[in-house]
Design a protein around this motif. Structure first.
Motif, short mmCIF file in Angstrom:
data_model
loop_
_atom_site.label_atom_id
_atom_site.label_comp_id
_atom_site.label_asym_id
_atom_site.label_seq_id
_atom_site.Cartn_x
_atom_site.Cartn_y
_atom_site.Cartn_z
N PHE A 1 0.81 -1.21 0.00
CA PHE A 1 0.00 0.00 0.00
C PHE A 1 0.85 1.26 0.00
O PHE A 1 0.42 2.30 -0.47
N GLU B 1 -8.55 2.97 6.69
CA GLU B 1 -7.51 3.56 7.54
C GLU B 1 -6.58 4.47 6.73
O GLU B 1 -6.00 5.41 7.24
N LEU B 2 -6.43 4.17 5.45
CA LEU B 2 -5.57 4.99 4.59
C LEU B 2 -6.27 6.27 4.14
O LEU B 2 -5.66 7.14 3.53
N GLY B 3 -7.56 6.38 4.43
CA GLY B 3 -8.30 7.58 4.05
C GLY B 3 -9.15 7.38 2.82
O GLY B 3 -9.64 8.34 2.22
N PHE B 4 -9.36 6.09 2.45
CA PHE B 4 -10.18 5.80 1.27
C PHE B 4 -11.39 4.95 1.66
O PHE B 4 -11.65 4.74 2.83
N GLY B 5 -12.10 4.48 0.64
CA GLY B 5 -13.23 3.61 0.92
C GLY B 5 -14.50 4.36 1.27
O GLY B 5 -15.37 3.88 1.97
N ALA B 6 -14.59 5.62 0.77
CA ALA B 6 -15.78 6.42 1.05
C ALA B 6 -16.83 6.26 -0.05
O ALA B 6 -17.89 6.85 0.01
#
Lengths: 146, 116
Positions: free
Chosen positions: A22, A109-114
């Motif tokens: 990642f 957690e990485l700031g994605f997946g919205a």
């Protein structure tokens, strides 16, 4: 870069996107952005291409079994193709809805997946096509007018 | 507003960059998806996330200044990635709310975002 072809028609760049690390996600988009800068393309257009390729790169890394990004730069057009090796999307209409996401906790957690990635790619590009066969692949084709 | 003034207002520290640079706008978010979807102009980014993807997101959007809130300090690897891109990184112990509020009160503007 995994391949670079140039001829009278234009330039074709192809980059492999992996899924194991990642921390390197974004490197491919960064390289593409640098090439576009060297070609003196308008900054606003570069920004739109960069956002779209980065969103796509993140998607390949977090959702797929690996794939590639191909950039074709011709006179009046930048074409971007992203194709992965599966697992494919069951319902692409649902995947295009803002807020719909199947991302892992790790991706969040990485700031994605919205659930904003695909709609954002569509917003940034002048033409956007998504095609997927569940169990096989997903392919995105985007066009940007120069 | 000069970065030196920003540092004074948020009681911050500079990790890398130039205190003579300046910012006019700010956007606060821990969600990089939203930063990518809503930021269309040059702005400072306030965030509590400290991974590579914050730097990558800023890079794609041509953002030059990142302010890490809640006392977060990125790893050396993350700082190096930002250094290569000539970014300015600040850190503050303020919460995102307080850092945003203080900057807003002192004239840093909010982005007007569109919902297409």
């Amino acid at each position: 870069m995994n391949s670079f072809i140039t001829n009278n028609e234009g330039i074709v760049l192809k980059y492999i996107v992996g899924t194991d690390d990642f921390s390197i996600v974004g490197e491919v988009s960064s390289k593409i952005k640098k090439v576009l800068k060297q070609l003196n393309i308008d900054n606003k257009l570069i920004r739109r291409v960069a956002i779209a390729t980065y969103e796509a790169e993140v998607n390949v890394a977090i959702h797929s079994l690996g794939g590639y990004i191909e950039v074709e730069i011709i006179k009046n057009e930048i074409k971007i193709k992203i194709r992965d090796n599966g697992p494919g999307i069951k319902d692409t209409n649902l995947a295009m809805e803002k807020g719909y996401s199947t991302a892992s906790t790790k991706a969040r957690e990485l700031g994605f997946g919205a659930g904003m990635g695909l709609p954002n790619m569509k917003r940034c590009s002048d033409e956007f096509k998504i095609e997927s066969k569940f169990g096989e692949y997903t392919e995105l084709n985007m066009k940007f007018v120069v | 507003m000069k970065i030196s003034k920003v540092i004074e207002l948020i009681n911050g520290k500079i990790l890398i960059g130039n205190i003579d640079d300046s910012i006019n706008y700010a956007f606060s978010s821990d969600l990089m998806s939203d930063v990518l979807a809503f930021v269309n102009e040059d702005t400072a980014l306030l965030t509590g996330l400290v991974n590579n993807q914050v730097i990558r997101t800023a890079e794609m959007l041509d953002l030059g200044t990142i302010i890490f809130v809640r006392g977060k300090i990125p790893s050396e690897e993350v700082v190096d990635l930002a250094k290569e891109r000539e970014m300015t990184l600040l850190t503050t112990n303020f919460t995102m709310f307080e850092a945003s509020g203080v900057l807003y009160k002192n004239g840093i503007e909010a982005l007007r975002i569109s919902y297409e």
